[in-house]
Design a protein around this motif. Structure first.
Motif, PDB file in Angstrom:
ATOM      1  N   ASP A 111      -3.435   4.247   8.326  1.00 36.89           N
ATOM      2  CA  ASP A 111      -4.436   3.961   7.294  1.00 36.89           C
ATOM      3  C   ASP A 111      -3.819   3.142   6.157  1.00 36.89           C
ATOM      4  O   ASP A 111      -4.465   2.238   5.604  1.00 36.89           O
ATOM      5  N   SER A 112      -2.575   3.466   5.786  1.00 35.54           N
ATOM      6  CA  SER A 112      -1.911   2.694   4.732  1.00 35.54           C
ATOM      7  C   SER A 112      -1.755   1.241   5.170  1.00 35.54           C
ATOM      8  O   SER A 112      -1.994   0.311   4.389  1.00 35.54           O
ATOM      9  N   GLY A 138       1.112  10.060  -3.647  1.00 35.36           N
ATOM     10  CA  GLY A 138       0.934   9.384  -2.370  1.00 35.36           C
ATOM     11  C   GLY A 138       2.014   9.724  -1.367  1.00 35.36           C
ATOM     12  O   GLY A 138       2.329  10.879  -1.142  1.00 35.36           O
ATOM     13  N   ASP A 139       2.598   8.683  -0.754  1.00 34.14           N
ATOM     14  CA  ASP A 139       3.588   8.834   0.315  1.00 34.14           C
ATOM     15  C   ASP A 139       3.015   9.613   1.497  1.00 34.14           C
ATOM     16  O   ASP A 139       3.708  10.430   2.124  1.00 34.14           O
ATOM     17  N   HIS A 157      -2.353   8.833   8.695  1.00 35.66           N
ATOM     18  CA  HIS A 157      -2.169   8.409   7.300  1.00 35.66           C
ATOM     19  C   HIS A 157      -1.374   7.114   7.216  1.00 35.66           C
ATOM     20  O   HIS A 157      -1.702   6.206   6.439  1.00 35.66           O
ATOM     21  N   ALA A 160       0.838  -1.194   0.000  1.00 36.70           N
ATOM     22  CA  ALA A 160       0.000   0.000   0.000  1.00 36.70           C
ATOM     23  C   ALA A 160       0.871   1.241   0.000  1.00 36.70           C
ATOM     24  O   ALA A 160       1.918   1.291   0.652  1.00 36.70           O
ATOM     25  N   ASP A 161       0.437   2.237  -0.731  1.00 35.20           N
ATOM     26  CA  ASP A 161       1.134   3.508  -0.935  1.00 35.20           C
ATOM     27  C   ASP A 161       2.517   3.254  -1.542  1.00 35.20           C
ATOM     28  O   ASP A 161       2.671   2.329  -2.323  1.00 35.20           O
ATOM     29  N   ARG A 192      -4.953  -0.779   4.887  1.00 35.15           N
ATOM     30  CA  ARG A 192      -5.380  -1.214   3.554  1.00 35.15           C
ATOM     31  C   ARG A 192      -5.004  -2.667   3.291  1.00 35.15           C
ATOM     32  O   ARG A 192      -5.658  -3.358   2.500  1.00 35.15           O
TER      33      ARG A 192
END
Length: 329
Positions: free
Chosen positions: A249-250, A152-153, A246, A144-145, A253
């Protein structure tokens, strides 16, 4: 068994590190060279740096004792798909006197292996960029990301730097005097903290200072955010909290709710004693309270363990991990 040697390399954009170690955990040599990422520097230069690090690590070691090696590398898939790049690395391996096979893995897997011997888990990395990856059977599974600064990042050093500038510009647009973080950003970008009599002039100067350099260089402002957060500056503290959200959250995923396998934190923003590391740790503990949380350590040692664990004389890979990979605090 102790006579067997394995080699691990952690290859990054700014440095290449190599380690030669026995299966008994005796470190025989280390080597360091410049950035060896072929995507950033080209295959020829990357292979030359690889060779420099290997030769230093193997000085005084009979290469015939080396039974296996692993190279951890960002963009490993691109190297494996590029015959010329792989040939350059093969040549460096041979020029170092090595005749054993070697494997190439992504740097995220090497970071994971430097933090835990568990076959399944998650690695979350935040430095200039940010990425999360799920590990299954010590292979990268879902990711993810890691989408780069444009797409992103989220929660990365770049993200922190960009958001600090955006908060500064919002204050200037609204006619508010910048706070402590905003003044630090002004001093870094313009050399002065003072706002012009016409604030729009300062806005234009900030925008020009940012846009005349590569966008990813905004990551150099991340230490200012971290330092301000340590001093409890409200804007910086808010950015750290948002970044932690953030990053979690990544991970969410790709990581199932209630998972109990380990999470390894990697990258400069998460392996040191930083407010972001603390905030991410707290957020991960809230979401996955039964999951062990560890920190990535020596990437070259993690790569060496990946090389060694499949040798026929290794009966207990977890015990070998304790010998080869130094424990992180």
């Amino acid at each position: 068994m102790s006579d067997t040697v394995v080699v691990g390399l952690d290859v990054g954009g700014t440095s290449t590190r190599a380690l030669a170690v026995t299966l008994a955990g005796e470190r025989l040599g280390t080597g360091r060279a410049g950035g060896g990422n072929p995507t950033s520097h080209g295959a020829g230069r990357a292979a030359a740096e690889l060779l420099t690090a290997l030769r230093a690590a193997l000085s005084g070691v009979d290469p015939a004792r080396v039974r296996a090696g692993t190279i951890g590398l960002a963009g490993a898939g691109r190297l494996l798909a590029d015959p010329a790049g792989r040939a350059a690395f093969d040549g460096a391996w041979r020029d170092a006197g090595l005749r054993c096979p070697y494997a190439v893995h992504g740097d995220a897997l090497v970071a994971y292996a430097s933090g835990t011997p568990h076959a399944h888990g998650t690695v979350l990395i935040a430095g200039t960029g940010a990425i999360a990856a799920q590990v299954r059977d010590l292979r990268l599974d879902r990711v993810a990301d890691g989408h780069g600064w444009l797409l992103g990042d989220a929660g990365s050093g770049f993200w922190l730097g960009r958001e600090a500038v955006r908060r500064l510009l919002a204050d200037l647009d609204a006619g508010r005097a910048p706070g402590p973080l905003g003044r630090r950003v002004l001093a870094e970008l313009l050399g002065v903290e003072r706002v012009a009599d016409r604030p729009r002039d300062t806005v234009d100067a900030v925008v020009q200072a940012v846009t005349r350099r590569p966008p990813v260089e905004l990551s150099r402002l991340a230490p200012l955010v971290v330092a301000a957060a340590v001093a409890a500056e409200p804007v910086a503290a808010g950015l750290i909290g948002a970044a932690a959200g953030h990053l979690a959250d990544s991970a969410a995923r790709i990581r199932p709710p209630g998972a109990t396998d380990p999470v390894v934190l990697g990258g400069g923003l998460l392996t040191g004693d930083t407010p972001l590391a603390a905030a991410v740790g707290a957020e991960l503990a809230r979401r996955w309270p039964d999951a062990p949380l560890t920190t990535a350590g020596d990437g070259a040692a993690g790569a060496a363990w990946l090389a060694a664990r499949d040798l026929p004389e290794v009966a207990d890979p977890a015990a070998l991990h304790a010998l080869l990979v130094p424990a992180t605090p």
